[in-house]
Scaffold this motif. Structure first.
Motif, PDB file in Angstrom:
ATOM      1  N   GLY A   1       0.785  -1.217   0.000  1.00  0.00           N
ATOM      2  CA  GLY A   1       0.000   0.000   0.000  1.00  0.00           C
ATOM      3  C   GLY A   1       0.821   1.272   0.000  1.00  0.00           C
ATOM      4  N   ASN A   2       0.129   2.384  -0.167  1.00  0.00           N
ATOM      5  CA  ASN A   2       0.721   3.725  -0.128  1.00  0.00           C
ATOM      6  C   ASN A   2      -0.082   4.603   0.818  1.00  0.00           C
ATOM      7  OD1 ASN A   2       2.972   3.855  -2.099  1.00  0.00           O
ATOM      8  ND2 ASN A   2       1.376   3.239  -3.552  1.00  0.00           N
ATOM      9  N   PRO A   3       0.486   5.721   1.270  1.00  0.00           N
ATOM     10  CA  PRO A   3      -0.290   6.645   2.086  1.00  0.00           C
ATOM     11  C   PRO A   3      -1.565   7.064   1.350  1.00  0.00           C
ATOM     12  CG  PRO A   3       2.025   7.255   2.122  1.00  0.00           C
ATOM     13  CD  PRO A   3       1.878   6.183   1.087  1.00  0.00           C
ATOM     14  N   PRO A   4      -2.693   7.088   2.045  1.00  0.00           N
ATOM     15  CA  PRO A   4      -3.985   7.391   1.396  1.00  0.00           C
ATOM     16  C   PRO A   4      -4.187   8.891   1.228  1.00  0.00           C
ATOM     17  CG  PRO A   4      -4.327   6.919   3.703  1.00  0.00           C
ATOM     18  CD  PRO A   4      -2.855   6.715   3.467  1.00  0.00           C
ATOM     19  N   LEU A   5      -3.424   9.491   0.321  1.00  0.00           N
ATOM     20  CA  LEU A   5      -3.542  10.934   0.118  1.00  0.00           C
ATOM     21  C   LEU A   5      -4.920  11.291  -0.414  1.00  0.00           C
ATOM     22  CD1 LEU A   5      -0.100  11.810  -1.543  1.00  0.00           C
ATOM     23  CD2 LEU A   5      -0.737  11.922   0.879  1.00  0.00           C
ATOM     24  N   PRO A   6      -5.470  12.418  -0.002  1.00  0.00           N
ATOM     25  CA  PRO A   6      -6.784  12.830  -0.487  1.00  0.00           C
ATOM     26  C   PRO A   6      -6.783  13.026  -2.005  1.00  0.00           C
ATOM     27  CG  PRO A   6      -6.105  14.159   1.397  1.00  0.00           C
ATOM     28  CD  PRO A   6      -4.908  13.379   0.975  1.00  0.00           C
ATOM     29  N   PRO A   7      -7.939  12.917  -2.638  1.00  0.00           N
ATOM     30  CA  PRO A   7      -8.005  13.021  -4.102  1.00  0.00           C
ATOM     31  C   PRO A   7      -7.446  14.323  -4.653  1.00  0.00           C
ATOM     32  CG  PRO A   7     -10.058  12.157  -3.236  1.00  0.00           C
ATOM     33  CD  PRO A   7      -9.246  12.572  -2.055  1.00  0.00           C
ATOM     34  N   TYR A   8      -7.594  15.438  -3.925  1.00  0.00           N
ATOM     35  CA  TYR A   8      -7.107  16.716  -4.449  1.00  0.00           C
ATOM     36  C   TYR A   8      -5.582  16.787  -4.454  1.00  0.00           C
ATOM     37  CZ  TYR A   8      -7.527  17.497   0.606  1.00  0.00           C
ATOM     38  OH  TYR A   8      -7.476  17.356   1.972  1.00  0.00           O
ATOM     39  N   ILE A   9      -4.910  15.845  -3.796  1.00  0.00           N
ATOM     40  CA  ILE A   9      -3.459  15.719  -3.916  1.00  0.00           C
ATOM     41  C   ILE A   9      -3.120  14.586  -4.875  1.00  0.00           C
ATOM     42  CG2 ILE A   9      -1.293  15.212  -2.715  1.00  0.00           C
ATOM     43  CD1 ILE A   9      -2.469  16.457  -0.213  1.00  0.00           C
ATOM     44  N   ALA A  10      -3.743  13.417  -4.659  1.00  0.00           N
ATOM     45  CA  ALA A  10      -3.420  12.232  -5.452  1.00  0.00           C
ATOM     46  C   ALA A  10      -3.710  12.429  -6.930  1.00  0.00           C
ATOM     47  CB  ALA A  10      -4.192  11.030  -4.916  1.00  0.00           C
ATOM     48  N   SER A  11      -4.658  13.304  -7.276  1.00  0.00           N
ATOM     49  CA  SER A  11      -4.968  13.544  -8.687  1.00  0.00           C
ATOM     50  C   SER A  11      -3.891  14.392  -9.370  1.00  0.00           C
ATOM     51  CB  SER A  11      -6.323  14.239  -8.824  1.00  0.00           C
ATOM     52  OG  SER A  11      -6.300  15.527  -8.217  1.00  0.00           O
ATOM     53  N   LYS A  12      -3.026  15.014  -8.574  1.00  0.00           N
ATOM     54  CA  LYS A  12      -2.001  15.908  -9.128  1.00  0.00           C
ATOM     55  C   LYS A  12      -0.591  15.322  -9.062  1.00  0.00           C
ATOM     56  CE  LYS A  12      -4.562  20.176  -8.216  1.00  0.00           C
ATOM     57  NZ  LYS A  12      -5.819  19.480  -7.885  1.00  0.00           N
ATOM     58  N   ARG A  13      -0.380  14.342  -8.180  1.00  0.00           N
ATOM     59  CA  ARG A  13       0.920  13.688  -8.101  1.00  0.00           C
ATOM     60  C   ARG A  13       0.757  12.350  -7.387  1.00  0.00           C
ATOM     61  NH1 ARG A  13       3.171  13.383  -3.201  1.00  0.00           N
ATOM     62  NH2 ARG A  13       2.531  14.814  -1.548  1.00  0.00           N
ATOM     63  N   ALA A  14       1.681  11.440  -7.661  1.00  0.00           N
ATOM     64  CA  ALA A  14       1.629  10.126  -7.026  1.00  0.00           C
ATOM     65  C   ALA A  14       2.235  10.191  -5.623  1.00  0.00           C
ATOM     66  CB  ALA A  14       2.399   9.112  -7.873  1.00  0.00           C
ATOM     67  N   PRO A  15       1.738   9.372  -4.688  1.00  0.00           N
ATOM     68  CA  PRO A  15       2.387   9.285  -3.378  1.00  0.00           C
ATOM     69  C   PRO A  15       3.826   8.822  -3.535  1.00  0.00           C
ATOM     70  CG  PRO A  15       0.248   8.172  -3.370  1.00  0.00           C
ATOM     71  CD  PRO A  15       0.576   8.480  -4.794  1.00  0.00           C
ATOM     72  N   ASP A  16       4.701   9.293  -2.655  1.00  0.00           N
ATOM     73  CA  ASP A  16       6.100   8.871  -2.717  1.00  0.00           C
ATOM     74  C   ASP A  16       6.619   8.596  -1.308  1.00  0.00           C
ATOM     75  OD1 ASP A  16       6.637  11.401  -1.611  1.00  0.00           O
ATOM     76  OD2 ASP A  16       7.012  12.284  -3.576  1.00  0.00           O
ATOM     77  N   ALA A  17       7.916   8.305  -1.215  1.00  0.00           N
ATOM     78  CA  ALA A  17       8.497   7.920   0.070  1.00  0.00           C
ATOM     79  C   ALA A  17       8.347   9.017   1.115  1.00  0.00           C
ATOM     80  CB  ALA A  17       9.968   7.560  -0.118  1.00  0.00           C
ATOM     81  N   ALA A  18       8.403  10.270   0.710  1.00  0.00           N
ATOM     82  CA  ALA A  18       8.290  11.373   1.667  1.00  0.00           C
ATOM     83  C   ALA A  18       6.930  11.376   2.354  1.00  0.00           C
ATOM     84  CB  ALA A  18       8.527  12.702   0.965  1.00  0.00           C
ATOM     85  N   ASP A  19       5.889  10.943   1.638  1.00  0.00           N
ATOM     86  CA  ASP A  19       4.546  10.970   2.214  1.00  0.00           C
ATOM     87  C   ASP A  19       4.395  10.001   3.381  1.00  0.00           C
ATOM     88  OD1 ASP A  19       3.163  12.902   0.498  1.00  0.00           O
ATOM     89  OD2 ASP A  19       3.518  11.434  -1.092  1.00  0.00           O
ATOM     90  N   ARG A  20       5.194   8.954   3.425  1.00  0.00           N
ATOM     91  CA  ARG A  20       5.077   7.997   4.539  1.00  0.00           C
ATOM     92  C   ARG A  20       5.384   8.662   5.869  1.00  0.00           C
ATOM     93  NH1 ARG A  20       4.361   2.476   3.745  1.00  0.00           N
ATOM     94  NH2 ARG A  20       4.145   1.931   1.548  1.00  0.00           N
ATOM     95  N   ASP A  21       6.279   9.648   5.853  1.00  0.00           N
ATOM     96  CA  ASP A  21       6.551  10.432   7.064  1.00  0.00           C
ATOM     97  C   ASP A  21       5.655  11.660   7.136  1.00  0.00           C
ATOM     98  OD1 ASP A  21       8.586   8.754   8.053  1.00  0.00           O
ATOM     99  OD2 ASP A  21      10.076   9.730   6.780  1.00  0.00           O
ATOM    100  N   ASP A  22       5.480  12.345   6.012  1.00  0.00           N
ATOM    101  CA  ASP A  22       4.737  13.603   6.012  1.00  0.00           C
ATOM    102  C   ASP A  22       3.278  13.413   6.420  1.00  0.00           C
ATOM    103  OD1 ASP A  22       6.971  14.963   5.164  1.00  0.00           O
ATOM    104  OD2 ASP A  22       6.378  15.033   3.055  1.00  0.00           O
TER     105      ASP A  22
END
Length: 354
Positions: free
Chosen positions: A151-172
């Protein structure tokens, strides 16, 4: 109340795609009683609070609830393989979850989805709105471990629609005080993302204490309101727990004249659900589907630290209940004009109850 009462125009460039760095460099809009506004940063939060105030934080831990899988080709002309995006939202048992699927039209009960790390899931049920029920080939801790890999961090659609989750998001996308033993949220309690060790040190030096509770953030907080009559909207239930030490700290702070300041709408909803008519908190666990709109009589909340919320959302309704709709519309207009950053990775508000 009409849904349109809670609408506002937000320029696209005000939506934050990354958090402030360092976290406590985020801006902070102070909304005082009566609607007076002050522009600050999170590092100035201690000066906006009083000795004896108590911050109440949500220590839930976010799971990597965003999954990308493949539905293999069906036999006898049933369709070729399909890429499916999932966001888990409610755990039903040790091996089963409900999830929102995209594109849900490519799925039907009986399909098996294949994910990374050997994880797979059987589609048990398909409901309206892309909501499906899944049974995984792992259970309990083994499923949790597989989700960490697949899995990946469940970023909200208004973020996920503009860029893919990455390693930084696991901490952020995890607060610094999240408890690994409290895994279960499918979205972050984002007001807590602004805290750092130096901010906690400054709060302690000011005489501002803190305690924690747990609410596992689910779909209910974020599902859009689809009825023009706000009273017809139904919230989904979310599980919470308040420990003995936290209940004692909250009740002691109130008895001493300190203000109770939940950090985030999840902490506020937990406190308001658990408080009795006199504002006393008892330890325990339960589910809450509380829906707070203007006219609500707050039992325990004196002020709220929160982020900026979406137009027409249940969370903008909540802050409007706390400070007044006209006050919050004015505060948001000021924030937009002053280029505050909105939503999950955005800036913060300290809102005092009117």
């Amino acid at each position: 109340m009409k849904l349109s009462d809670f609408d506002f125009d937000l320029p696209e460039d005000r939506i934050a795609l990354r958090p402030a760095r360092p976290r406590d460099a985020a801006r902070l809009l102070h909304v005082a009683k009566g609607g007076a506004l002050g522009d600050h940063t999170m590092l100035e939060l201690p000066g906006l609070l009083q000795p004896g105030d108590l911050l109440v934080l949500n220590n839930t831990s976010v799971i990597p609830a965003a999954l990308t899988g493949e539905r293999p080709a069906r036999d006898a002309g049933g369709g070729g393989p399909a890429r499916i995006e999932l966001n888990l939202h409610t755990r039903m048992s040790a091996d089963s979850w409900r999830a929102f699927a995209r594109p849900a039209k490519r799925l039907r009960p009986g399909d098996v989805l294949q994910f990374a790390a050997g994880l797979s899931a059987l589609v048990l049920e398909k409901a309206d709105g892309g909501d499906i029920a899944l049974e995984f080939n792992r259970s309990g801790a083994a499923l949790d471990e597989a989700l960490e890999s697949a899995g990946n961090p469940p970023l909200p659609p208004y973020i996920a629609s503009k860029r893919a989750p990455d390693a930084a998001d696991r901490d952020d996308y995890q607060t610094m005080f999240s408890d690994p033993a409290r895994k279960g949220s499918v979205a972050a309690p984002t007001a807590g993302l602004h805290f750092t060790p130096r901010l906690f040190d400054a709060l302690a030096a000011r005489g501002v204490n803190h305690t924690t509770l747990t609410l596992h953030v689910g779909a209910g907080t974020f599902l859009p309101v689809k009825t023009e009559n706000v009273a017809e909207h139904t919230m989904h239930a979310e599980w919470y727990e308040i420990g003995e030490d936290a209940a004692a700290a909250i009740n002691a702070a109130r008895a001493a004249g300190g203000r109770i300041v939940p950090v985030g709408t999840t902490a506020l909803r937990t406190l308001e659900s658990a408080a009795d008519a006199h504002g006393t908190i008892k330890a325990g666990s339960a589910e809450t589907a509380i829906f707070i709109t203007p006219g609500y009589d707050f039992r325990i909340t004196d002020a709220l630290l929160t982020n900026f919320h979406l137009p027409k959302s249940t969370l903008f309704m909540l802050v409007s209940a706390l400070a007044g709709l006209d006050v919050m519309r004015g505060a948001y207009a000021h924030a937009i004009a002053q280029h505050y950053r909105f939503f999950s990775y955005g800036d913060a508000c300290l809102i005092e109850r009117r």
